[in-house]
Structures are given as structure tokens and as C-alpha cells.
Design an enzyme around this catalytic site. Sequence first.
Site, mmCIF file in Angstrom:
data_model
loop_
_atom_site.group_PDB
_atom_site.id
_atom_site.type_symbol
_atom_site.label_atom_id
_atom_site.label_comp_id
_atom_site.label_asym_id
_atom_site.label_seq_id
_atom_site.Cartn_x
_atom_site.Cartn_y
_atom_site.Cartn_z
ATOM 1 C CD GLU A 1 -2.964 1.139 2.292
ATOM 2 O OE1 GLU A 1 -3.074 0.135 3.003
ATOM 3 O OE2 GLU A 1 -3.664 2.167 2.417
ATOM 4 C CG ASP B 1 0.543 -16.056 11.855
ATOM 5 O OD1 ASP B 1 -0.265 -15.327 11.247
ATOM 6 O OD2 ASP B 1 0.290 -17.229 12.187
ATOM 7 C CG HIS C 1 -3.433 7.714 -0.141
ATOM 8 N ND1 HIS C 1 -2.909 6.465 -0.306
ATOM 9 C CD2 HIS C 1 -4.016 7.718 1.081
ATOM 10 C CE1 HIS C 1 -3.162 5.743 0.763
ATOM 11 N NE2 HIS C 1 -3.827 6.483 1.630
ATOM 12 C CE LYS D 1 -6.124 -1.054 5.418
ATOM 13 N NZ LYS D 1 -5.229 -0.250 4.565
#
Length: 420
Positions: A84, A278, A376, A262
Site C-alpha cells: 500500500e 504471522d 496518497h 486498520k
Amino acid sequence: MHELNSRIAGFHKLGIQGRLDILKTKCNLDSTAITGMLNTGNLPPETADHLIENVVTTMNIPVGIATNMKVDGHDILVPMATEESSVVAAVCNAARQCYDTGGFATSMSGSHMIAQIQLVNITNPHFCRITILEKKEQIKKLCDDCDPVLLSLGGGFQDIEVRVIDSASGPMVITHLIVDTRDAMGANAVNTMAEQLAPLIEQWTGGKVYLRILSNLADRRLARARATWTCEAIGGTAVRDGILSAYHFAESDPYRAATHNKGIMNGVSAVVLATGNDTRAVEAGAHAYAARNGRYASLTHWEINASGDLVGSIEIPLAVGLVGGATKLHPMAKTNLQILGINTAQQLARVIAATGLAQNFAALKALATTGIQKGHMALHAQNVAMMAGAVGQQIHQVANAMIAQGTVRIDVAHQILQDL
Ligand code: NAD
């Protein structure tokens, strides 16, 4: 969709080349696709083939370095594996803005993992609970005999707790083995102990044991980090208050909290992945911990201190290791640990917590000020340019033209590329 038969007898017994041959025929892969698949990058094919099943290739993810990070007084470079855009830049930015106040102070509650043993078919759950608790010394010996290595490293069995829960299938007695797994994430270690203990629990209680597996809600392995951002460093009281308001929004609304967390996990999972750990285990633990009080809420807290500056803190379960799983097997995981320059799993968890806090600061600041899209856009425009077929110099040309026009879209990228 392809019209194919997915029943492939003995696929797992083949080597990578044999599997690729079948895949090529079944899925009409051309030679360019096969050449790409044969290139496994920095993970040797034989290592990949031992990590998981039915391996045909690997898939590279960029690793970026978060700069400006200072953790417990030490400057540190943090490798982050993520697909991302803006994630690495966000951490660099946030860390720069708290560098002069000392960066991140971190700590950890311990390295204790929990394994659960589920006992059913009992009419006297409370009696069973007390019976199991009586056997603590015997249980300790059994667990420590399972893993003398952990014991020799100062880890191993620590305690048991036994809970009675009601369920749709009737009462259950849930035994928790609490085990210090030191520098291992510890899943295999504690699962083995739980499986060894299960027949004894059946014998002691007359019940039936079904599940014997760790809990990913690793709330005895909490990593903590805090940092101070002065009003001056972040651009004034309006920015500070905007960040605070964004945090209060997340605390009051699970729809917002999910996105808020998130963002934190953008930072956390990227370091977890870069070190071969993991990601799903850490993510499951983090989200379960965020909901521990009955309502899903923020993993971070944001407040104003007595000087009027913004202070942030995070507490998150972080079951990560330096040994076990892919951590010692993936060459890049080893290199990334070397870049981090850390020696214990606890240090790693603390750096990860700091990275999560930095990520959260950057996201909240962007959201509370210019909006997330501005930051972004530059990288996103490049991605869109590449999707439209731009290569080399064209990528920047197309991206810049889209930003200048104020519209970043695939059809616009196609048009600009044509005009070029
Ligand atoms: P592991 O069993 O491969 O290695 C841990 C063992 O290494 C320890 O038991 C110990 O005997 C030894 N060891 C050597 N040096 C050590 C040190 N310094 N500190 C601690 N132990 C040391 O790995 P693991 O950590 O038990 O298991 C991790 C793997 O289990 C991960 O790949 C994870 O994905 C997987 N897993 C996860 C889940 C889950 O999260 N629900 C379930 C099953 C398996």
C-alpha cells in the site's frame, strides 16, 4: 471463469516445475507468465517449497524503510513490507514530528502465550475446574518436559487458569496453559503442550476434550508505546484538536474504529510481515483486544498533556518471534532483523507498537487537516499510470499530468498516454 477440473491427483507430490507444467496447460499461461513465475526473487524456490504446500512460485512485496524512528532513546531503521502506497511515508513523517521530544518510549507486559483446552460432556463443571487446578504441579512438569529448550531459556510453563463457560452445547471447562515462549511466537510450542495434557484432563474429569490450541487473544503479551507531539511540531492547536476529535470519533463509533485500527495495522502488519512473522495471528489478536470491553474501540489513546501538547499511546497484543515459523527461514526476514538491529522478540514487539502509533498519528493528522487523498495522490497517480501501461519516464509524466488536472483516473491516464 476457466472450464477446468480442479481434481489433480498427486499435485503435492510434484516439484515446482511439474506443478507449473500442469498449471500452464490448465490455465493457458503464456511463456511470459511462466518466466515470471520461475523467478522467485529473494526467496529460493526450495525454501518456498518447504514453507507451504503446492508451491508454484513466490510473490514479491516492496520493503520500504521507515526513517526518523527513535525508540527508547535509540535511533532505528524499520523495514516495512507492504503493497500500500503512503504507509511508509506516513511513519517517516509522524516519527520526524516527535523525534525532538524523544521519539517513542515502549514497554511490554511479558511473553506469555495462552493455550486453551476445551472439556465437554461434564455435568459437574465447577467440580472439574477445581480438580484440574489441583494438578498444577503435574501440569507444569508435563509442559516443561514437552519443551526443555524453552525451559533452558528461562521460559516454559508459568500458570494455569480454568474457566467454566456456558455454551449452546452445554457447560464447558476451559483450561488455559500460560507459557512464556521467550523469543518464539510460540503457537507450536503451546499447542504441543495442550495436546499432551488433554488425555490427562479427560482421565481426571471423565469428560471429553475437543480443541487444544493457542488463543490469538495474546493479552499477556501486550506491547506498549507512547510519544509526545508538541503543538508547534504538528502545526498548531487546530491540528491537535482535529486529531483529538478524530480519535473521539473512533472511540464512539465502531464504523470509524475499524478504519482507525486498520490504519494502525498498516504499520504493525508491515513490520510483522517484513520479519517473517504471522500477520493473521497479530491481526486477530489486535482486533479481539480492541473489542475486549464489549464494544470495538481504538487501540490507541490520544490526549492533551499539561503543556497543551498532544500525547498518544498504544497497547496491543503482539505475539511475534525471532525463531520459529518463517522467521529464521526467509532470507529477507533475517536481513530485516539485522537492519532493525534487535536481539529479542520483546524488542521487536515494542518497535512494532511504536510503528503502529506513528502510523495512527499520521493518518489522523492527514484526515483532520488536508484529507487522506492529498498525500496518497502522488503515489496513487503513479500506480494508475502503470495500470494504464506507462513505463519508465512515462510513469512520472502521466502521473504529474493527472495531478495537474486534478483527476487521477485510469481513463484519464490512457488519454494522457495516448497524447504522449
Ligand atoms: P517453532 O515451534 O518453530 O519454534 C519454537 C521453538 O523453538 C520453541 O518451542 C523452542 O523449543 C525453540 N527455541 C529455540 N530458541 C528459542 C528462543 N530463543 N526462544 C524461544 N524458543 C526457542 O515456532 P512457534 O513459535 O512455536 O510457532 C510459530 C508458528 O506457528 C508460526 O509459523 C505460526 O504461523 C504458526 N501457527 C500459528 C497458529 C495461530 O496463530 N493460531 C496456529 C498454529 C501454528
